[in-house]
Design an enzyme around this catalytic site. Structure first.
Site, PDB file in Angstrom:
ATOM      1  N   HIS A  95       0.846  -1.197   0.000  1.00 61.23           N
ATOM      2  CA  HIS A  95       0.000   0.000   0.000  1.00 61.23           C
ATOM      3  C   HIS A  95       0.877   1.241   0.000  1.00 61.23           C
ATOM      4  CE1 HIS A  95       0.579   0.968   4.325  1.00 61.23           C
ATOM      5  NE2 HIS A  95       0.449  -0.325   4.559  1.00 61.23           N
ATOM      6  N   ASP A  97      -0.264   4.436   0.886  1.00 64.78           N
ATOM      7  CA  ASP A  97      -0.623   5.462   1.856  1.00 64.78           C
ATOM      8  C   ASP A  97       0.076   5.214   3.183  1.00 64.78           C
ATOM      9  OD1 ASP A  97      -2.349   3.162   2.130  1.00 64.78           O
ATOM     10  OD2 ASP A  97      -3.589   4.320   3.521  1.00 64.78           O
ATOM     11  N   ASP A 127       6.477   0.884   6.906  1.00 65.47           N
ATOM     12  CA  ASP A 127       5.069   0.580   6.648  1.00 65.47           C
ATOM     13  C   ASP A 127       4.522   1.463   5.526  1.00 65.47           C
ATOM     14  OD1 ASP A 127       2.502  -0.414   6.930  1.00 65.47           O
ATOM     15  OD2 ASP A 127       2.021   0.809   8.670  1.00 65.47           O
ATOM     16  N   GLU A 159      -5.109   1.866   2.362  1.00 67.42           N
ATOM     17  CA  GLU A 159      -5.094   0.676   3.206  1.00 67.42           C
ATOM     18  C   GLU A 159      -5.208   1.053   4.678  1.00 67.42           C
ATOM     19  OE1 GLU A 159      -3.263  -2.441   5.802  1.00 67.42           O
ATOM     20  OE2 GLU A 159      -2.662  -0.352   5.503  1.00 67.42           O
ATOM     21  N   GLU A 160      -4.586   2.170   5.042  1.00 58.67           N
ATOM     22  CA  GLU A 160      -4.505   2.549   6.444  1.00 58.67           C
ATOM     23  C   GLU A 160      -5.847   2.978   7.041  1.00 58.67           C
ATOM     24  OE1 GLU A 160      -2.191   1.904   8.293  1.00 58.67           O
ATOM     25  OE2 GLU A 160      -0.243   2.082   7.326  1.00 58.67           O
ATOM     26  N   GLU A 187       4.065  -6.224   4.122  1.00 53.14           N
ATOM     27  CA  GLU A 187       3.973  -5.496   5.393  1.00 53.14           C
ATOM     28  C   GLU A 187       5.174  -5.849   6.278  1.00 53.14           C
ATOM     29  OE1 GLU A 187       1.856  -3.284   6.455  1.00 53.14           O
ATOM     30  OE2 GLU A 187      -0.035  -3.508   5.356  1.00 53.14           O
ATOM     31  N   HIS A 381       3.786   3.613  12.427  1.00 60.53           N
ATOM     32  CA  HIS A 381       2.848   4.615  12.949  1.00 60.53           C
ATOM     33  C   HIS A 381       3.443   5.486  14.053  1.00 60.53           C
ATOM     34  CE1 HIS A 381      -0.915   2.083  11.562  1.00 60.53           C
ATOM     35  NE2 HIS A 381       0.069   2.085  10.670  1.00 60.53           N
TER      36      HIS A 381
END
Length: 409
Positions: A95, A97, A127, A159-160, A187, A381
């Site tokens: 992903h 984003d 990530d 995705e997030e 991931e 994150h």
């Protein structure tokens, strides 16, 4: 694809120790990707179009599927096999984003990547732009190899915020009759194969009460208080799941979970609040019927709370809106893609995780999937997110082994 898995086993057993230094080409691509601010609320088109144009220069066409506002897009591209075949083969999925940096204390600009002390810092470094960058840097090797099966590149948006973008890309593949034989979702797993993850469902709940002056509370319906009762019910469900299961000890959190993450309500301390909104989620083990949990929550709202509320105000209500839902993953050890990734990593341990990925979506579409990528989810994150250069090097070795396992004799 069992022939590929067998080839991978031989490659995995015969290769020398993995390289210890990340290649400049990988670092260049990862840094270019990080420099695009693709926080989910922003467009990802700059990144997607850069990748599309790069692939086009090498004669590879990309298919883009856009969101409703044409502000974001998925990309799917195929490096054909030596004999021209574009069917079957393996998907490398990631992903584009990233999560926001709002309120986080970073030591450096999160979108200006920095290499320091054996780590590459930047939002999305682990990530999951690290994996995407390594995959893109391997394009010359893919093009210079006589592949016996195609390799596909799948890049998604949003995705997030609940795996929102990938479904349209997968639907487009199905409409075109594209049937990959397996998918590797990159991931961050510290380059260990992950064979299962939980499903994720999230909902917004709007509690509508009746406002009055706080001196007249019996004449009002306090939306915050009824929201609190519903939140406590969600917590009670979570406690039951923790105590009674079902359980799967291979997961880092071995039972299904539920929690409330956001809440907003009221306008003043001396006003009975007319509205309260909150957002909750639950994550269920593979095999657990996720719909049963929202049914329990809604039943409590409909049969216990709303009747009480409407005794005071007939217009009082509780409304639920689903924000996102992504299925669980449970890979089979018999699937060739599982055997392939285990062989390439020389890792036979069983690892399952509580976080969700797009792998469940690919699996639901009939594409067996495994998760394996560089970096640690513990860094995702967070402020000062990073991926170690050693992890990038391991990912490079993994991709090179994959390419060799798919090379025609």
């Amino acid at each position: 694809m069992s022939d590929i898995a067998e080839s991978a086993r031989v490659v995995g057993e015969s290769d020398a120790a993995p390289q210890s230094h990340a290649r400049p080409a990988s670092l260049d691509w990862i840094e270019r990707l990080i420099a695009f601010n693709t926080v989910s609320r922003e467009s990802n088109l700059g990144l997607i179009e850069t990748v599309r144009d790069h692939l086009s220069k090498h004669g590879i066409a990309s298919t883009l599927t856009y969101d409703a506002g044409r502000n974001k897009a998925n990309l799917f591209a195929t490096i054909a096999a030596a004999h021209g075949a574009q069917q079957g083969g393996i998907v490398l999925s990631g992903h584009t984003d990233v999560v926001p940096v709002d309120g986080q204390q970073w030591d450096t600009d999160p979108f200006a990547p920095v290499v320091r002390d054996g780590k590459l810092y930047g939002r999305g470094s682990c990530d999951m732009k690290g994996f995407i960058g390594v995959a893109l840097s391997a394009l010359p090797d893919l093009l210079n190899t006589r592949l016996d099966k195609p390799v596909h590149l799948a890049l998604s948006y949003d995705e997030e915020i609940g795996c929102v973008g990938a479904p349209s890309m997968i639907a487009e593949l199905q409409a075109r009759g594209v049937h990959p034989e397996g998918c590797i979702v990159g991931e961050p797993t510290n380059m260990r194969p992950i064979v299962a993850h939980k499903s994720i469902s999230s909902y917004r709940c709007c509690v509508r009460g009746h406002a009055v002056h706080s001196s007249l509370t019996p004449q009002g319906v306090n939306a915050i208080e009824y929201a609190a009762r519903l939140i406590c019910q969600i917590r009670d469900i979570a406690d039951t799941l923790k105590q009674q299961g079902p359980f799967d000890e291979a997961f880092d959190v071995p039972f299904s979970t539920a929690s409330t993450g956001l809440i907003e309500g009221g306008i003043a301390v001396n006003t009975v609040p007319a509205r309260c909104d909150f957002v909750f989620e639950y994550r269920t083990l593979p095999g657990v019927d996720a719909s049963k949990i929202i049914e329990r929550i809604e039943t409590y709202a409909r049969t216990v709370l709303e009747p009480e509320m409407r005794k005071v105000s007939p217009n009082a209500s509780i409304e639920f809106t689903r924000r996102s839902a992504s299925p669980a993953l449970e890979a089979s050890e018999q699937d060739a893609i599982t055997q392939l990734v285990r062989a390439l990593t020389a890792n036979r341990e069983t690892h399952k995780v509580a976080y969700g990925t797009e792998a469940g979506l690919f699996q639901r579409a009939g594409i067996p999937s495994v998760i394996c990528g560089p970096g640690s989810i513990e860094q995702a994150h967070k402020p000062n997110e990073f991926v170690t250069l050693d992890q990038i090097a391991l990912c490079e070795t993994f991709i090179q082994k994959l390419i060799r396992s798919m090379t025609l004799a």
